[in-house]
Design a protein around this motif. Structure first.
Motif, PDB file in Angstrom:
ATOM      1  N   LYS A 196      -4.264 -54.420  -6.188  1.00 35.72           N
ATOM      2  CA  LYS A 196      -4.556 -55.779  -6.137  1.00 35.72           C
ATOM      3  C   LYS A 196      -4.327 -56.128  -4.724  1.00 35.72           C
ATOM      4  CE  LYS A 196      -5.171 -56.918 -10.416  1.00 35.72           C
ATOM      5  NZ  LYS A 196      -6.676 -57.572 -10.913  1.00 35.72           N
ATOM      6  N   GLY A 197      -3.667 -55.381  -3.772  1.00 35.20           N
ATOM      7  CA  GLY A 197      -3.470 -55.541  -2.523  1.00 35.20           C
ATOM      8  C   GLY A 197      -2.702 -56.727  -1.944  1.00 35.20           C
ATOM      9  N   HIS A 198      -1.703 -56.836  -3.163  1.00 35.62           N
ATOM     10  CA  HIS A 198      -0.666 -57.941  -2.621  1.00 35.62           C
ATOM     11  C   HIS A 198       0.434 -57.310  -2.578  1.00 35.62           C
ATOM     12  CE1 HIS A 198      -3.751 -61.275  -3.285  1.00 35.62           C
ATOM     13  NE2 HIS A 198      -3.918 -60.784  -4.281  1.00 35.62           N
ATOM     14  N   ARG A 199       1.457 -57.862  -1.940  1.00 40.36           N
ATOM     15  CA  ARG A 199       2.762 -57.318  -1.604  1.00 40.36           C
ATOM     16  C   ARG A 199       3.986 -58.500  -2.018  1.00 40.36           C
ATOM     17  NH1 ARG A 199       1.014 -52.290  -1.947  1.00 40.36           N
ATOM     18  NH2 ARG A 199       0.012 -51.647  -0.082  1.00 40.36           N
ATOM     19  N   LYS A 200       3.460 -59.647  -1.567  1.00 39.63           N
ATOM     20  CA  LYS A 200       4.591 -60.798  -1.458  1.00 39.63           C
ATOM     21  C   LYS A 200       4.886 -61.113  -2.980  1.00 39.63           C
ATOM     22  CE  LYS A 200       3.121 -63.730   1.568  1.00 39.63           C
ATOM     23  NZ  LYS A 200       2.885 -64.964   2.199  1.00 39.63           N
ATOM     24  N   ARG A 201       3.997 -61.176  -3.535  1.00 35.40           N
ATOM     25  CA  ARG A 201       3.943 -61.891  -4.897  1.00 35.40           C
ATOM     26  C   ARG A 201       5.041 -60.967  -5.777  1.00 35.40           C
ATOM     27  NH1 ARG A 201      -1.847 -61.868  -7.710  1.00 35.40           N
ATOM     28  NH2 ARG A 201      -2.136 -63.113  -5.855  1.00 35.40           N
ATOM     29  N   TYR A 202       5.027 -59.615  -5.658  1.00 40.75           N
ATOM     30  CA  TYR A 202       5.820 -58.629  -6.664  1.00 40.75           C
ATOM     31  C   TYR A 202       7.049 -58.835  -5.965  1.00 40.75           C
ATOM     32  CZ  TYR A 202       1.091 -57.429  -8.146  1.00 40.75           C
ATOM     33  OH  TYR A 202       0.044 -57.308  -8.438  1.00 40.75           O
ATOM     34  N   ILE A 203       7.326 -58.980  -4.703  1.00 35.80           N
ATOM     35  CA  ILE A 203       8.752 -59.271  -3.992  1.00 35.80           C
ATOM     36  C   ILE A 203       9.425 -60.410  -4.532  1.00 35.80           C
ATOM     37  CG2 ILE A 203      10.179 -59.632  -1.796  1.00 35.80           C
ATOM     38  CD1 ILE A 203       7.700 -57.885  -0.443  1.00 35.80           C
ATOM     39  N   GLN A 204       8.697 -61.563  -4.499  1.00 35.97           N
ATOM     40  CA  GLN A 204       9.116 -62.691  -5.240  1.00 35.97           C
ATOM     41  C   GLN A 204       9.354 -62.715  -6.590  1.00 35.97           C
ATOM     42  OE1 GLN A 204       5.457 -65.020  -4.050  1.00 35.97           O
ATOM     43  NE2 GLN A 204       6.206 -65.596  -2.108  1.00 35.97           N
ATOM     44  N   LEU A 205       8.543 -61.885  -7.321  1.00 33.56           N
ATOM     45  CA  LEU A 205       8.881 -61.950  -8.916  1.00 33.56           C
ATOM     46  C   LEU A 205      10.249 -60.851  -9.158  1.00 33.56           C
ATOM     47  CD1 LEU A 205       8.349 -61.794 -11.804  1.00 33.56           C
ATOM     48  CD2 LEU A 205       6.831 -59.742 -11.218  1.00 33.56           C
ATOM     49  N   GLY A 206      10.502 -59.797  -8.023  1.00 37.74           N
ATOM     50  CA  GLY A 206      11.808 -59.145  -8.063  1.00 37.74           C
ATOM     51  C   GLY A 206      12.945 -59.949  -7.453  1.00 37.74           C
ATOM     52  N   ILE A 207      12.941 -61.014  -6.574  1.00 39.47           N
ATOM     53  CA  ILE A 207      14.018 -61.727  -6.271  1.00 39.47           C
ATOM     54  C   ILE A 207      14.322 -62.715  -7.141  1.00 39.47           C
ATOM     55  CG2 ILE A 207      14.573 -63.532  -4.661  1.00 39.47           C
ATOM     56  CD1 ILE A 207      12.787 -62.044  -2.577  1.00 39.47           C
ATOM     57  N   LEU A 208      13.402 -63.306  -8.148  1.00 40.24           N
ATOM     58  CA  LEU A 208      13.449 -64.342  -8.991  1.00 40.24           C
ATOM     59  C   LEU A 208      14.259 -63.936 -10.262  1.00 40.24           C
ATOM     60  CD1 LEU A 208      10.230 -66.290  -9.029  1.00 40.24           C
ATOM     61  CD2 LEU A 208      12.299 -67.441  -8.580  1.00 40.24           C
ATOM     62  N   THR A 209      13.810 -62.574 -10.650  1.00 40.34           N
ATOM     63  CA  THR A 209      14.610 -61.799 -11.860  1.00 40.34           C
ATOM     64  C   THR A 209      15.910 -61.593 -11.344  1.00 40.34           C
ATOM     65  OG1 THR A 209      12.304 -60.536 -12.316  1.00 40.34           O
ATOM     66  CG2 THR A 209      14.626 -59.670 -13.080  1.00 40.34           C
ATOM     67  N   GLY A 210      16.338 -61.102 -10.060  1.00 41.37           N
ATOM     68  CA  GLY A 210      17.609 -61.148  -9.675  1.00 41.37           C
ATOM     69  C   GLY A 210      18.487 -62.432  -9.619  1.00 41.37           C
ATOM     70  N   ILE A 211      18.001 -63.423  -9.338  1.00 43.83           N
ATOM     71  CA  ILE A 211      18.701 -64.575  -9.505  1.00 43.83           C
ATOM     72  C   ILE A 211      18.783 -64.794 -10.983  1.00 43.83           C
ATOM     73  CG2 ILE A 211      18.185 -67.156  -9.248  1.00 43.83           C
ATOM     74  CD1 ILE A 211      16.431 -66.656  -7.162  1.00 43.83           C
ATOM     75  N   LEU A 212      18.141 -64.852 -11.832  1.00 42.93           N
ATOM     76  CA  LEU A 212      18.332 -65.098 -13.139  1.00 42.93           C
ATOM     77  C   LEU A 212      19.240 -64.058 -13.712  1.00 42.93           C
ATOM     78  CD1 LEU A 212      15.028 -65.713 -14.343  1.00 42.93           C
ATOM     79  CD2 LEU A 212      16.640 -67.485 -13.903  1.00 42.93           C
ATOM     80  N   SER A 213      19.291 -62.710 -13.333  1.00 47.35           N
ATOM     81  CA  SER A 213      20.062 -61.739 -13.822  1.00 47.35           C
ATOM     82  C   SER A 213      21.390 -62.195 -13.501  1.00 47.35           C
ATOM     83  CB  SER A 213      19.782 -60.454 -13.377  1.00 47.35           C
ATOM     84  OG  SER A 213      18.515 -60.107 -13.862  1.00 47.35           O
ATOM     85  N   SER A 214      21.683 -62.664 -12.270  1.00 47.55           N
ATOM     86  CA  SER A 214      22.724 -62.803 -11.606  1.00 47.55           C
ATOM     87  C   SER A 214      23.706 -63.801 -12.485  1.00 47.55           C
ATOM     88  CB  SER A 214      22.932 -63.140 -10.278  1.00 47.55           C
ATOM     89  OG  SER A 214      22.692 -62.011  -9.419  1.00 47.55           O
ATOM     90  N   ILE A 215      22.903 -65.112 -12.911  1.00 50.06           N
ATOM     91  CA  ILE A 215      23.476 -65.961 -13.677  1.00 50.06           C
ATOM     92  C   ILE A 215      23.756 -65.637 -14.881  1.00 50.06           C
ATOM     93  CG2 ILE A 215      22.651 -68.215 -14.677  1.00 50.06           C
ATOM     94  CD1 ILE A 215      20.950 -68.678 -12.360  1.00 50.06           C
ATOM     95  N   ALA A 216      22.853 -64.825 -15.470  1.00 49.87           N
ATOM     96  CA  ALA A 216      22.989 -64.277 -17.081  1.00 49.87           C
ATOM     97  C   ALA A 216      24.435 -63.318 -16.676  1.00 49.87           C
ATOM     98  CB  ALA A 216      21.989 -63.497 -17.348  1.00 49.87           C
ATOM     99  N   LEU A 217      24.650 -62.732 -15.899  1.00 48.26           N
ATOM    100  CA  LEU A 217      25.660 -61.767 -15.797  1.00 48.26           C
ATOM    101  C   LEU A 217      27.108 -62.334 -15.788  1.00 48.26           C
ATOM    102  CD1 LEU A 217      26.105 -58.528 -15.781  1.00 48.26           C
ATOM    103  CD2 LEU A 217      26.031 -58.507 -13.324  1.00 48.26           C
ATOM    104  N   SER A 218      26.794 -63.517 -15.261  1.00 48.82           N
ATOM    105  CA  SER A 218      28.342 -64.402 -14.806  1.00 48.82           C
ATOM    106  C   SER A 218      28.720 -64.806 -16.112  1.00 48.82           C
ATOM    107  CB  SER A 218      27.995 -65.499 -13.754  1.00 48.82           C
ATOM    108  OG  SER A 218      27.179 -66.393 -14.621  1.00 48.82           O
ATOM    109  N   PHE A 219      28.315 -64.802 -17.276  1.00 39.79           N
ATOM    110  CA  PHE A 219      28.565 -65.214 -18.597  1.00 39.79           C
ATOM    111  C   PHE A 219      29.058 -64.214 -19.441  1.00 39.79           C
ATOM    112  CE2 PHE A 219      26.295 -68.943 -16.933  1.00 39.79           C
ATOM    113  CZ  PHE A 219      27.066 -69.960 -17.137  1.00 39.79           C
ATOM    114  N   VAL A 220      28.663 -62.954 -19.074  1.00 39.89           N
ATOM    115  CA  VAL A 220      28.868 -61.863 -20.153  1.00 39.89           C
ATOM    116  C   VAL A 220      30.422 -61.533 -20.224  1.00 39.89           C
ATOM    117  CG1 VAL A 220      26.720 -60.717 -19.743  1.00 39.89           C
ATOM    118  CG2 VAL A 220      28.924 -59.906 -18.669  1.00 39.89           C
TER     119      VAL A 220
END
Length: 381
Positions: free
Chosen positions: A71-95
């Motif tokens: 696709k020739g894009h880089r930023k959108r995949y980096i942003q997706l990874g960061i957003l996932t990390g944010i959600l994962s950190s929140i979820a992990l804080s409740f396990v």
């Protein structure tokens, strides 16, 4: 890139590394201890939790990387990874058990793996000249962020607790997410690949294989022992958690050696840089093994060996990526490294349960010797 655009990009990348390292080091010093406690003080289960996302990351990392190249894009995949990390950190804080922690890790890997290879490709595309020196500046920014984050982590660990550190990490990760959005991206007008082309491996330069073989042997020490440092320091050497976070901070600060190491990487061969790192790691792991208390352990722990290896290896990979599809090439390398590191890490967890965890340091010292020899035999002078 023009000179002004070049400087702006380096500045944005450096600030990105500083802020993401700060957020990451709020949780990094104590994450393995968190898993260790959830696992009922078992090293093997701790290693499983730490490596649980590997299979998903391996498969999906290659998928996202190929998609980024096509696709020739880089930023959108980096942003997706960061957003996932944010959600994962929140979820992990409740396990409240190790099984749920593993589930969070695995689910997060599906889209969290989108960022790694895409970011490496973006870096390689933006840093085309003086790569060693510019990587040194980039890494130095990460050192400053990591140092500050580790200090703050130690101050807040006993007051807020680790779960709130995870939530704070998620909140602060919005900053690097915003910074990456400001980087100008050169669009690659690649056409969609066929299914066969999409699933195929990238072009792998022949020089890669000797470099990579030297790399995996040389990084065996970290794969063996990296997962037990925090646990060994706090649980076996009776080091205070605050002392561990300060040690991580000081060690991170000593990573400013990446600036002179970066200049050396532009002047010396990869073989010489790897040899320097291998000899350094041999001394370090022998020091860990012989340390009678956490103070002596700390003396050895702060010595900056990793930047010598990592800058040389990163520069060599960037040069090789010029001959391949960048993101897919980085994902391929990352896949091999992830599988290798995870298998060794899980095996090391088993050994730590069967024998004293201190034994891993002796094995790591022997592996460092083997890596030094391998680098001299495999790499060009």
């Amino acid at each position: 890139m023009s000179s002004s655009s070049d400087k702006r990009t380096i500045a944005l990348l450096s600030w990105y590394n500083l802020t993401s390292s700060f957020a990451g080091n709020l949780v990094a010093p104590f994450l393995s201890i968190f898993f260790y406690q959830l696992a009922g003080n078992k090293f093997f289960q701790t290693s499983i939790a730490s490596q649980s996302s590997v299979i998903v990351s391996v498969v999906m990392g290659l998928f996202w990387a190929r998609l980024s190249d096509v696709k020739g894009h880089r930023k959108r995949y980096i942003q997706l990874g960061i957003l996932t990390g944010i959600l994962s950190s929140i979820a992990l804080s409740f396990v409240d058990n190790i099984e749920t922690a593993i589930l969070v890790q695995v689910l997060g890997a599906f889209t969290g793996s989108a960022s790694g290879a895409a970011f490496s490709a973006l870096m390689a595309e933006k840093l085309r000249d003086q790569r060693g020196a510019r990587l040194g500046i980039y890494n130095a920014a990460g050192v400053i962020g990591g140092f500050t984050g580790s200090i703050v982590s130690g101050l807040l660990y006993n007051t807020l607790g680790f779960r709130w550190l995870l939530r704070l990490n998620a909140l602060l990760s919005i900053i690097p997410l915003s910074l990456i959005s400001l980087i100008d991206e050169e669009q690659n007008n690649s056409n969609k690949a066929s299914l066969k082309g999409f699933l195929s491996l990238p072009r792998i330069p022949r020089r890669f294989w000797k470099l990579y073989l030297a790399r995996i042997i040389l990084t065996l020490p970290g794969a063996f022992s990296g997962g037990i440092f925090a646990i060994y320091f706090v649980k076996f050497l009776a080091g205070p958690p605050e002392a561990w976070s300060v040690l991580i901070a000081v060690t991170t600060l000593f990573g400013l050696a990446s600036i002179p190491y970066g200049r050396l990487a532009d002047r010396l061969s990869t073989r010489k840089m790897f040899t320097m790192a291998g000899l350094g790691w041999t001394l370090l792991y022998l020091g860990y093994y012989l340390s009678p208390n956490y103070l002596w352990f700390s003396v050895f722990f702060v010595i900056p060996v990793w930047p010598a290896f990592w800058l040389a290896y990163s520069k060599a990979l960037m040069d090789l990526s010029d001959e391949s599809e960048r993101a897919t090439f980085y994902a391929f390398e990352g896949t091999l490294s992830t599988i290798f590191g995870s298998l060794v890490g899980i095996f090391a967890g088993y050994l730590a349960d069967q024998f004293a965890p201190r034994t891993l340091f002796l094995l790591s010292a022997l592996a460092a010797v083997a890596g030094t020899v391998a680098a001299n035999l495999l790499l060009e002078k």
